[in-house]
Design a protein around this motif. Structure first.
Motif, PDB file in Angstrom:
ATOM      1  N   ASP A  13      24.811  49.608  -1.713  1.00 44.26           N
ATOM      2  CA  ASP A  13      24.774  49.248  -3.204  1.00 44.26           C
ATOM      3  C   ASP A  13      24.703  50.047  -3.610  1.00 44.26           C
ATOM      4  O   ASP A  13      23.438  51.552  -3.620  1.00 44.26           O
ATOM      5  CB  ASP A  13      23.897  47.758  -2.957  1.00 44.26           C
ATOM      6  CG  ASP A  13      23.424  47.657  -4.428  1.00 44.26           C
ATOM      7  OD1 ASP A  13      22.951  48.069  -5.147  1.00 44.26           O
ATOM      8  OD2 ASP A  13      23.883  46.796  -4.695  1.00 44.26           O
ATOM      9  N   GLN A  14      24.937  50.732  -4.592  1.00 48.08           N
ATOM     10  CA  GLN A  14      24.610  51.761  -5.591  1.00 48.08           C
ATOM     11  C   GLN A  14      23.591  51.839  -6.655  1.00 48.08           C
ATOM     12  O   GLN A  14      22.689  52.901  -6.633  1.00 48.08           O
ATOM     13  CB  GLN A  14      25.547  51.686  -6.783  1.00 48.08           C
ATOM     14  CG  GLN A  14      25.668  50.274  -8.110  1.00 48.08           C
ATOM     15  CD  GLN A  14      26.395  50.843  -9.187  1.00 48.08           C
ATOM     16  OE1 GLN A  14      27.088  51.861  -9.584  1.00 48.08           O
ATOM     17  NE2 GLN A  14      27.248  49.626 -10.044  1.00 48.08           N
ATOM     18  N   ASN A  15      23.408  50.517  -6.581  1.00 47.95           N
ATOM     19  CA  ASN A  15      21.869  50.521  -7.114  1.00 47.95           C
ATOM     20  C   ASN A  15      20.185  51.774  -5.935  1.00 47.95           C
ATOM     21  O   ASN A  15      19.219  51.848  -6.194  1.00 47.95           O
ATOM     22  CB  ASN A  15      20.874  49.545  -7.897  1.00 47.95           C
ATOM     23  CG  ASN A  15      21.502  49.059  -8.368  1.00 47.95           C
ATOM     24  OD1 ASN A  15      22.174  49.633  -9.603  1.00 47.95           O
ATOM     25  ND2 ASN A  15      21.844  48.028  -8.763  1.00 47.95           N
ATOM     26  N   ASP A  16      20.869  51.750  -4.782  1.00 46.46           N
ATOM     27  CA  ASP A  16      19.485  52.262  -3.641  1.00 46.46           C
ATOM     28  C   ASP A  16      19.992  53.377  -3.341  1.00 46.46           C
ATOM     29  O   ASP A  16      20.040  53.934  -2.260  1.00 46.46           O
ATOM     30  CB  ASP A  16      20.157  51.105  -2.437  1.00 46.46           C
ATOM     31  CG  ASP A  16      19.197  49.859  -2.754  1.00 46.46           C
ATOM     32  OD1 ASP A  16      18.406  49.940  -3.590  1.00 46.46           O
ATOM     33  OD2 ASP A  16      19.234  48.503  -2.054  1.00 46.46           O
ATOM     34  N   LEU A  17      21.757  54.035  -3.784  1.00 48.65           N
ATOM     35  CA  LEU A  17      22.027  55.558  -3.509  1.00 48.65           C
ATOM     36  C   LEU A  17      20.552  56.193  -3.324  1.00 48.65           C
ATOM     37  O   LEU A  17      20.185  56.707  -5.102  1.00 48.65           O
ATOM     38  CB  LEU A  17      23.328  55.851  -3.805  1.00 48.65           C
ATOM     39  CG  LEU A  17      23.821  54.851  -3.162  1.00 48.65           C
ATOM     40  CD1 LEU A  17      25.487  55.065  -4.002  1.00 48.65           C
ATOM     41  CD2 LEU A  17      24.518  54.886  -2.468  1.00 48.65           C
ATOM     42  N   PRO A  18      21.290  57.349  -2.868  1.00 43.96           N
ATOM     43  CA  PRO A  18      20.137  58.685  -3.593  1.00 43.96           C
ATOM     44  C   PRO A  18      20.469  59.198  -4.779  1.00 43.96           C
ATOM     45  O   PRO A  18      22.566  59.650  -5.451  1.00 43.96           O
ATOM     46  CB  PRO A  18      19.881  59.265  -2.427  1.00 43.96           C
ATOM     47  CG  PRO A  18      21.171  59.399  -1.832  1.00 43.96           C
ATOM     48  CD  PRO A  18      21.452  58.114  -2.055  1.00 43.96           C
ATOM     49  N   GLN A  19      19.389  60.207  -5.736  1.00 47.66           N
ATOM     50  CA  GLN A  19      20.252  60.173  -7.070  1.00 47.66           C
ATOM     51  C   GLN A  19      20.075  61.553  -7.260  1.00 47.66           C
ATOM     52  O   GLN A  19      19.135  62.172  -6.504  1.00 47.66           O
ATOM     53  CB  GLN A  19      19.346  59.688  -8.201  1.00 47.66           C
ATOM     54  CG  GLN A  19      18.846  58.007  -8.542  1.00 47.66           C
ATOM     55  CD  GLN A  19      20.188  57.637  -8.843  1.00 47.66           C
ATOM     56  OE1 GLN A  19      20.982  58.518  -9.720  1.00 47.66           O
ATOM     57  NE2 GLN A  19      21.104  56.723  -8.290  1.00 47.66           N
ATOM     58  N   PHE A  20      21.038  62.839  -7.574  1.00 44.68           N
ATOM     59  CA  PHE A  20      21.296  64.159  -7.493  1.00 44.68           C
ATOM     60  C   PHE A  20      20.862  64.187  -8.774  1.00 44.68           C
ATOM     61  O   PHE A  20      20.444  63.893 -10.037  1.00 44.68           O
ATOM     62  CB  PHE A  20      22.691  64.617  -7.759  1.00 44.68           C
ATOM     63  CG  PHE A  20      22.491  65.926  -7.955  1.00 44.68           C
ATOM     64  CD1 PHE A  20      22.200  66.634  -6.962  1.00 44.68           C
ATOM     65  CD2 PHE A  20      22.676  66.483  -9.272  1.00 44.68           C
ATOM     66  CE1 PHE A  20      22.035  68.389  -6.734  1.00 44.68           C
ATOM     67  CE2 PHE A  20      22.553  67.176  -9.181  1.00 44.68           C
ATOM     68  CZ  PHE A  20      22.694  68.309  -8.108  1.00 44.68           C
ATOM     69  N   LYS A  21      19.905  65.358  -8.926  1.00 44.44           N
ATOM     70  CA  LYS A  21      19.202  65.383 -10.024  1.00 44.44           C
ATOM     71  C   LYS A  21      18.745  67.062  -9.614  1.00 44.44           C
ATOM     72  O   LYS A  21      18.238  67.641  -8.791  1.00 44.44           O
ATOM     73  CB  LYS A  21      17.233  64.550  -9.985  1.00 44.44           C
ATOM     74  CG  LYS A  21      17.177  63.757 -10.058  1.00 44.44           C
ATOM     75  CD  LYS A  21      16.256  62.978  -9.977  1.00 44.44           C
ATOM     76  CE  LYS A  21      15.675  61.887 -10.681  1.00 44.44           C
ATOM     77  NZ  LYS A  21      14.626  61.366  -9.535  1.00 44.44           N
ATOM     78  N   LYS A  22      19.245  67.383 -10.899  1.00 40.72           N
ATOM     79  CA  LYS A  22      19.643  69.254 -11.526  1.00 40.72           C
ATOM     80  C   LYS A  22      18.095  69.975 -11.240  1.00 40.72           C
ATOM     81  O   LYS A  22      16.829  68.817 -12.021  1.00 40.72           O
ATOM     82  CB  LYS A  22      20.106  69.726 -12.022  1.00 40.72           C
ATOM     83  CG  LYS A  22      20.509  71.176 -12.357  1.00 40.72           C
ATOM     84  CD  LYS A  22      21.605  71.110 -13.683  1.00 40.72           C
ATOM     85  CE  LYS A  22      21.819  72.675 -13.388  1.00 40.72           C
ATOM     86  NZ  LYS A  22      23.361  73.187 -14.730  1.00 40.72           N
ATOM     87  N   GLY A  23      17.886  70.480 -10.274  1.00 51.33           N
ATOM     88  CA  GLY A  23      16.392  71.084 -10.585  1.00 51.33           C
ATOM     89  C   GLY A  23      15.137  70.231  -9.419  1.00 51.33           C
ATOM     90  O   GLY A  23      14.232  70.302  -9.546  1.00 51.33           O
ATOM     91  N   GLY A  24      15.913  68.980  -8.942  1.00 53.30           N
ATOM     92  CA  GLY A  24      15.335  67.704  -8.127  1.00 53.30           C
ATOM     93  C   GLY A  24      14.811  69.008  -7.108  1.00 53.30           C
ATOM     94  O   GLY A  24      14.700  69.723  -6.771  1.00 53.30           O
ATOM     95  N   SER A  25      14.393  67.780  -6.318  1.00 55.43           N
ATOM     96  CA  SER A  25      13.834  67.942  -4.991  1.00 55.43           C
ATOM     97  C   SER A  25      15.231  68.311  -3.690  1.00 55.43           C
ATOM     98  O   SER A  25      16.476  67.737  -4.218  1.00 55.43           O
ATOM     99  CB  SER A  25      13.427  66.450  -4.228  1.00 55.43           C
ATOM    100  OG  SER A  25      13.336  67.074  -2.794  1.00 55.43           O
TER     101      SER A  25
END
Length: 101
Positions: A13-25
């Motif tokens: 499910d798209q709502n549970d996928l990890p998110q890419f964040k520029k400058g993130g972890s």
């Protein structure tokens, strides 16, 4: 992560996928790219799909990130609906059932 199997395709499910964040972890971004790299279909705004041929690789990715201790179990475990009778054998070690609502 909420998951289901349809016609031998594992769908997360798209709502549970990890998110890419520029400058993130670094760990979370690495996890995002590892999951995306083995997905057969990974649209920006949609569910990601994994063919049966990559389920073993998906299991290994999920186990590696579980064992790292940097991500929570809810982020690295597949959660199937309670009515699912059989979780595929290869995914059983990284799967559970969603809690009843």
């Amino acid at each position: 992560m909420k998951a289901r199997v349809e016609q031998e395709i594992l769908i997360i499910d798209q709502n549970d996928l990890p998110q890419f964040k520029k400058g993130g972890s670094v760990v979370r971004n690495s996890y995002f790219w590892a999951l995306k790299a083995i997905a057969g279909h990974a649209p920006r705004y949609g569910d990601w799909e994994y063919e049966v041929e990559v389920w073993l690789a998906l299991k290994r990715v999920l186990l590696a990130f579980q064992e790292s201790g940097y991500l929570g179990l809810s982020e690295t475990q597949l959660a199937f609906a309670p009515e699912v009778m059989d979780i595929p054998d290869v995914l059983r070690a990284v799967s559970t059932w969603q809690p009843l609502e």
